[in-house]
Design a protein around this motif. Structure first.
Motif, PDB file in Angstrom:
ATOM      1  N   GLY A   1       0.688  57.648  83.011  1.00 56.05           N
ATOM      2  CA  GLY A   1       1.611  56.825  81.965  1.00 56.05           C
ATOM      3  C   GLY A   1       1.982  57.831  81.034  1.00 56.05           C
ATOM      4  N   TYR A   2       1.401  58.727  80.401  1.00 56.29           N
ATOM      5  CA  TYR A   2       2.304  59.585  79.306  1.00 56.29           C
ATOM      6  C   TYR A   2       3.164  60.397  79.894  1.00 56.29           C
ATOM      7  CZ  TYR A   2       2.237  62.313  75.207  1.00 56.29           C
ATOM      8  OH  TYR A   2       2.873  62.851  73.822  1.00 56.29           O
ATOM      9  N   GLU A   3       3.095  61.099  80.940  1.00 55.28           N
ATOM     10  CA  GLU A   3       4.066  61.634  81.742  1.00 55.28           C
ATOM     11  C   GLU A   3       5.430  60.698  81.962  1.00 55.28           C
ATOM     12  OE1 GLU A   3       2.223  62.806  85.685  1.00 55.28           O
ATOM     13  OE2 GLU A   3       3.515  64.802  85.231  1.00 55.28           O
ATOM     14  N   LEU A   4       5.114  59.649  82.549  1.00 52.50           N
ATOM     15  CA  LEU A   4       6.403  58.566  82.402  1.00 52.50           C
ATOM     16  C   LEU A   4       6.933  58.483  81.102  1.00 52.50           C
ATOM     17  CD1 LEU A   4       4.674  55.852  84.710  1.00 52.50           C
ATOM     18  CD2 LEU A   4       6.828  57.274  85.338  1.00 52.50           C
ATOM     19  N   VAL A   5       6.223  58.449  80.142  1.00 51.37           N
ATOM     20  CA  VAL A   5       6.860  58.017  78.747  1.00 51.37           C
ATOM     21  C   VAL A   5       7.660  59.361  78.393  1.00 51.37           C
ATOM     22  CG1 VAL A   5       6.226  57.809  76.219  1.00 51.37           C
ATOM     23  CG2 VAL A   5       4.786  56.405  77.994  1.00 51.37           C
ATOM     24  N   GLU A   6       7.222  60.378  78.648  1.00 51.46           N
ATOM     25  CA  GLU A   6       7.838  61.645  78.301  1.00 51.46           C
ATOM     26  C   GLU A   6       9.068  61.574  78.859  1.00 51.46           C
ATOM     27  OE1 GLU A   6       6.605  64.320  75.837  1.00 51.46           O
ATOM     28  OE2 GLU A   6       5.854  62.365  75.166  1.00 51.46           O
ATOM     29  N   ALA A   7       8.923  61.337  80.247  1.00 50.54           N
ATOM     30  CA  ALA A   7       9.983  61.614  81.153  1.00 50.54           C
ATOM     31  C   ALA A   7      11.301  60.680  80.738  1.00 50.54           C
ATOM     32  CB  ALA A   7       9.692  61.287  82.622  1.00 50.54           C
ATOM     33  N   LEU A   8      10.746  59.572  80.654  1.00 51.99           N
ATOM     34  CA  LEU A   8      11.788  58.314  80.472  1.00 51.99           C
ATOM     35  C   LEU A   8      12.574  58.793  79.150  1.00 51.99           C
ATOM     36  CD1 LEU A   8      10.053  54.971  81.063  1.00 51.99           C
ATOM     37  CD2 LEU A   8      12.030  55.619  82.031  1.00 51.99           C
ATOM     38  N   ASP A   9      11.704  59.286  78.189  1.00 52.67           N
ATOM     39  CA  ASP A   9      12.389  59.767  76.870  1.00 52.67           C
ATOM     40  C   ASP A   9      13.555  60.800  77.015  1.00 52.67           C
ATOM     41  OD1 ASP A   9      13.081  59.762  74.244  1.00 52.67           O
ATOM     42  OD2 ASP A   9      11.029  60.603  73.577  1.00 52.67           O
ATOM     43  N   ARG A  10      13.053  61.780  77.860  1.00 45.69           N
ATOM     44  CA  ARG A  10      13.693  63.113  78.214  1.00 45.69           C
ATOM     45  C   ARG A  10      14.847  62.917  79.043  1.00 45.69           C
ATOM     46  NH1 ARG A  10       9.402  65.608  80.009  1.00 45.69           N
ATOM     47  NH2 ARG A  10       9.928  65.500  82.018  1.00 45.69           N
ATOM     48  N   HIS A  11      14.849  62.215  80.232  1.00 44.38           N
ATOM     49  CA  HIS A  11      15.852  61.895  81.046  1.00 44.38           C
ATOM     50  C   HIS A  11      16.956  61.003  80.461  1.00 44.38           C
ATOM     51  CE1 HIS A  11      14.328  64.211  84.365  1.00 44.38           C
ATOM     52  NE2 HIS A  11      13.061  63.686  84.291  1.00 44.38           N
ATOM     53  N   SER A  12      16.466  60.078  79.349  1.00 39.39           N
ATOM     54  CA  SER A  12      17.603  58.974  78.886  1.00 39.39           C
ATOM     55  C   SER A  12      18.121  59.432  77.646  1.00 39.39           C
ATOM     56  CB  SER A  12      16.939  57.806  79.293  1.00 39.39           C
ATOM     57  OG  SER A  12      15.904  57.504  78.230  1.00 39.39           O
ATOM     58  N   ASP A  13      17.590  60.613  77.074  1.00 37.19           N
ATOM     59  CA  ASP A  13      17.929  60.828  75.620  1.00 37.19           C
ATOM     60  C   ASP A  13      17.543  59.782  74.835  1.00 37.19           C
ATOM     61  OD1 ASP A  13      19.259  63.100  76.303  1.00 37.19           O
ATOM     62  OD2 ASP A  13      21.202  62.276  76.718  1.00 37.19           O
ATOM     63  N   GLY A  14      16.351  59.449  75.261  1.00 37.36           N
ATOM     64  CA  GLY A  14      15.796  58.408  74.307  1.00 37.36           C
ATOM     65  C   GLY A  14      16.274  57.155  74.340  1.00 37.36           C
ATOM     66  N   VAL A  15      17.316  56.804  75.261  1.00 32.38           N
ATOM     67  CA  VAL A  15      17.656  55.297  75.546  1.00 32.38           C
ATOM     68  C   VAL A  15      16.652  54.388  76.164  1.00 32.38           C
ATOM     69  CG1 VAL A  15      19.396  53.722  76.468  1.00 32.38           C
ATOM     70  CG2 VAL A  15      20.177  56.233  75.413  1.00 32.38           C
ATOM     71  N   LEU A  16      16.016  55.046  77.093  1.00 32.32           N
ATOM     72  CA  LEU A  16      15.215  54.251  77.738  1.00 32.32           C
ATOM     73  C   LEU A  16      13.566  54.740  77.229  1.00 32.32           C
ATOM     74  CD1 LEU A  16      16.341  54.406  81.569  1.00 32.32           C
ATOM     75  CD2 LEU A  16      16.699  52.689  79.691  1.00 32.32           C
ATOM     76  N   ALA A  17      13.416  55.346  76.124  1.00 30.69           N
ATOM     77  CA  ALA A  17      12.257  55.324  75.608  1.00 30.69           C
ATOM     78  C   ALA A  17      11.260  54.137  75.308  1.00 30.69           C
ATOM     79  CB  ALA A  17      12.179  56.359  74.406  1.00 30.69           C
ATOM     80  N   MET A  18      10.171  54.276  75.894  1.00 29.13           N
ATOM     81  CA  MET A  18       9.377  52.850  75.584  1.00 29.13           C
ATOM     82  C   MET A  18       7.915  52.940  75.109  1.00 29.13           C
ATOM     83  SD  MET A  18       8.940  51.642  79.258  1.00 29.13           S
ATOM     84  CE  MET A  18      10.534  51.635  79.958  1.00 29.13           C
ATOM     85  N   GLY A  19       7.491  52.299  74.521  1.00 26.90           N
ATOM     86  CA  GLY A  19       5.919  52.641  73.805  1.00 26.90           C
ATOM     87  C   GLY A  19       5.121  51.952  75.140  1.00 26.90           C
ATOM     88  N   GLN A  20       3.836  52.487  74.806  1.00 28.93           N
ATOM     89  CA  GLN A  20       2.684  52.058  75.615  1.00 28.93           C
ATOM     90  C   GLN A  20       2.767  50.426  75.958  1.00 28.93           C
ATOM     91  OE1 GLN A  20      -0.019  54.220  73.385  1.00 28.93           O
ATOM     92  NE2 GLN A  20      -1.246  54.408  75.330  1.00 28.93           N
TER      93      GLN A  20
END
Lengths: 114, 701
Positions: free
Chosen positions: A27-46
């Motif tokens: 989970g945490y990896e996914l959150v980080e990856a989403l944030d990183r790869h989408s420049d925060g556009v697809l960042a999501m909380g738990q």
């Protein structure tokens, strides 16, 4: 920039499936990856991520299992299933078509859906 | 640990059933019986040396976990054992290190509890509380909650390990309540298909119960808030024909005078406390003959009632009955009967079906007076008085039908007319010389003139209006002829025995109110039944094959909905059953007596009986009357120099005058008997003997 909730509902699962295409992630990896790869556009909380993962799991697109991590703690890893791969391929095509349409409409720059 | 105490793991079954039972539905739907939910199969597939597989199996069983959790724990234990073996440890050592399986199982089970599972991740308190709260709010199964809590806790731990503060992590988490709801929803989708079907089923059942409950409440309110509007006074309307008769033409005031003067009939039971003999018990002034043991008592009673008899004779000469319900002049009569004048007051607009028709009863006593006087006249060889008494009785019976026709007035009229016919039958059987030819012709004219002659038919107008009156008290009135059932109406239907199901305050009453036909529909169905019944009555008996009224009610009875919908009309079945043939019976009875009178006259003129009834026509009879069972001429033959008149009876076959075998009622009145008979009753064979009258049959046979 944060995307609207409805848009996120459509884009979030595809993004997660795409990330898992490279290999199982927790989970945490996914959150980080989403944030990183989408420049925060697809960042999501738990509160958004985990229900989404559980839904994908319920639909058979991902499978989860507890594994020992590097830290010695157990983490639940999510991996793409064959069904998930097919779904990702299908969704990708749809997003491409959508992007082309949006480009044709002038909403996205030319070549965005190519 | 003691290996000997460790039960060996059963070999996983490879049977189709076993595979089917342990295959996820998703796999099964794809046609693959993977058996992947079988813990034993998973353990066996790991190829671990004994006793490790048994140890894993026993531990998992003792942990008492859900199947999904069992699989997860098995996977974990297999991985740990394999890691130890791969590290070069001997199986015995690994088993020893593992310890007691019961203790380990307890520990695993405990690990599956929420708080310890969170605490094990070693998070700052605020994050622990957040995880606990979210997991608790999911209201999932315990193993699912623990699983979610472990995952969230590890996520936060990853965050804190990455240098983020608890506040940052809490802020980025989002709404706890919403998260719990979304997690719950997603997790429920992962549950087994059977569970989801079961849940949906219960949800549907719950929804259905709720809908039923809501519908019931609406119906209850509808029923309790509905009230009838009584806009018409059918009692007054029904009274109108009698009221329209000029006072001098009304027979009832004279009959009333007769009734008021009439003394009680001698009655042994009322006169003595001693045990009565059979003839004393059976004694009645109308049945006692001059040769009877107690005739002297009849004579005394007749002498006491000369004045009453004169009033009866005068009354029978009046054009119409003219019984005006609630007439103040009847007060003295009410007092005699102890009737409450209020009950007789039609202005109160009470239920018509509840109106008292006590005056009808009085005619039984007056008929007894006439019959007794006729018997005395015969004994005294007074033919003229005998004829006068019969004529009076026939006219009186006819007058009873003058006012609004109710079934009860029709029935009483027919009954009294039948008793008058019996007086003539008695005369012809035993004392025919009492009356000369002219007298016999007078009797024939009197009998033929009952109710205007022709085929006698029961009339139902009063009954129709009674139903209309009932409906205005049962239903609401929307002003356009429609309305819905009211609680008062339901109570009323129960009171008048129009319903047998539940009462107005019972739990089923609202449901009943929804199912029962509306006012308009009930009125339409009632009118249709009455139309059918009147058509049946107007149709000759020999042309009737079945009762369309009873057929219609039987159709309703076959439908559970219609059975309730038209419940108040179901009583029409028995009503129609005995009403339809009433007129045919009395017509046949009258015709037989008229033919008997003509035969007597023929015999007097010719000294012999005619060979066929046609010989009586036209001098003594206008036509040979029909047999009501066949439509052909009434059957006739001479047996031992005595005429025999008969109908072919229910089997419609001329059996040569052989009487019907069966109950006395069937011999006396097969038409009425057939109406009483059930569908299982065999068709009666033999003929209905009309003349000589079958006096030997006793009704108590």
């Amino acid at each position: 920039m944060r995307v609207e909730r409805e848009l996120m509902r459509g884009a979030g699962p595809v993004a997660v499936l795409k990330l898992l295409e490279r290999g199982a992630m927790y989970g945490y990896e996914l959150v980080e990856a989403l944030d990183r790869h989408s420049d925060g556009v697809l960042a999501m909380g738990q509160s958004t991520l985990y229900p989404m993962l559980y839904n994908l799991e319920a639909q058979g697109f991902v499978k989860a299992d507890w594994r020992d991590g590097d830290s010695g703690r157990q983490r639940k890893y999510y991996a793409l299933t064959a069904l998930g791969k097919r779904r990702l391929a299908n969704e990708t095509k749809q997003w491409e078509a959508l992007s082309r349409a949006m480009a044709a409409m002038g909403i996205l720059p030319e070549g965005a859906g190519a | 640990m003691n290996d000997a105490a460790l039960p060996a793991m059963p070999v996983p079954s490879d049977s189709l059933w076993s595979r089917l039972r342990t295959t996820p539905l998703r796999d099964a739907l794809r046609g693959q019986l993977t058996g992947s939910l079988d813990v034993r199969r998973m353990i066996a597939a790991a190829n671990l040396p004994e006793p490790i597989p048994s140890l894993i199996y026993v531990t998992i069983r003792r942990a008492r976990l859900w199947r999904s959790a069992r699989l997860e724990v098995a996977r974990e234990l297999i991985a740990r054992f394999r890691a130890n073996l791969d590290a070069g440890r001997a199986p015995e050592d690994v088993v020893k290190m593992f310890g007691d399986p019961t203790r380990v199982a307890r520990s695993i089970r405990k690990e599956k509890l929420l708080r310890p599972a969170i605490a094990r991740v070693e998070l700052p308190q605020p994050l622990q509380e957040l995880v606990y709260e979210v997991a608790r709010r999911t209201r999932l199964w315990r193993s699912e909650r623990v699983d979610v809590a472990r995952e969230l806790a590890n996520h936060f731990r990853d965050g804190t390990d990455a240098g983020r503060t608890p506040e940052q992590l809490i802020k980025s988490f989002g709404n706890r309540r919403e998260a719990a709801q979304l997690i719950r929803r997603a997790k429920l989708r992962s549950r087994p298909f059977v569970w989801r079907v079961w849940r949906r089923t219960w949800q549907a059942v719950g929804l259905l119960i709720l809908l039923v409950l809501l519908t019931y409440i609406v119906l209850l309110i509808r029923l309790k808030t509905a009230h009838p509007t009584i806009s018409r006074n059918y009692g007054l309307e029904m009274n109108a024909p009698a009221r329209a008769v000029p006072e001098d033409d009304r027979a009832w005031p004279l009959y009333r005078e007769a009734v008021l003067r009439l003394t009680a009939e001698p009655n042994f039971a009322a006169m003595s406390d001693r045990e009565l003999s059979e003839d004393e018990v059976n004694f009645s002034v109308a049945a006692e003959k001059p040769t009877g043991k107690h005739w002297d008592m009849v004579v005394i009673w007749l002498d006491q009632n000369r004045e009453a008899l004169e009033f009866v004779r005068k009354a029978s000469g009046r054009p119409r009955m003219g019984f005006v319900y609630g007439d103040p002049a009847d007060r003295v009569w009410y007092d005699k009967l102890k009737l409450n004048p209020k009950v007789m007051d039609l202005e109160r607009n009470e239920l018509v079906a509840g109106l008292l028709l006590d005056h009808i009863n009085e005619f039984h006593y007056l008929q007894n007076l006439l019959a007794a006087d006729a018997h005395r006249a015969a004994a005294l060889n007074d033919g003229a008085t005998f004829i006068r008494d019969v004529e009076t009785a026939v006219r009186m019976a006819g007058q009873i039908r003058d006012d609004m026709p109710f079934l009860v007035t029709e029935g009483v009229s027919f009954g009294l007319f039948s008793e008058s016919l019996s007086l003539v039958d008695d005369l012809l059987m035993g004392r025919h010389e009492l009356v000369d030819d002219a007298g016999l012709q007078r009797l024939a004219h009197s009998i033929a003139g009952y109710s205007g002659g022709g085929t006698i038919r029961a009339r139902l107008l009063g009954q129709r209006l009674t139903f209309r009156d009932l409906y205005q008290r049962v239903y609401t009135d929307d002003g356009r002829g429609d309305g819905r059932l009211t609680a008062e109406g339901l109570r009323l239907l129960n009171n008048v025995k129009a319903l047998s199901a539940g009462d107005a305050d019972s739990a089923v009453a609202p449901v009943f109110s929804a199912l029962i036909a509306s006012r308009r529909e009930m009125t339409r169905a009632t009118d249709e039944l009455f139309d059918r019944l009147e058509n049946e009555i107007n149709q000759p008996y020999w042309e009737r094959s079945s009762s369309t009224v009873r057929d219609q009610i039987a159709r309703w009875d076959r439908s559970p909905v219609d059975k309730i919908r038209y419940a108040p009309l179901r009583q029409m079945s028995s009503f129609a059953q005995y009403t339809a043939p009433l007129g045919d019976f009395i017509t046949q009875r009258r015709d037989a007596t008229l033919v008997a009178l003509a035969l007597e006259l023929y015999h007097r003129r010719n000294g012999s009986w005619p060979k066929v009834l046609g010989e009586l026509v036209p001098d003594l009879l206008p036509a040979v009357p029909p047999d009501r069972f066949t439509g052909g001429p009434l059957l006739y033959r001479v047996v031992e120099d005595r005429p025999l008149l008969y109908s072919a009876g229910p089997d419609k076959k001329d059996d040569g005058g052989k009487p019907i075998e069966g109950p006395a009622l069937a011999r006396l009145n097969p038409m009425f008997f057939m109406t009483m008979a059930t569908a299982e009753t065999k068709i009666l064979t033999g003929d209905w003997i009309l003349w000589p009258p079958p006096m030997t049959a006793k009704l108590d046979e």
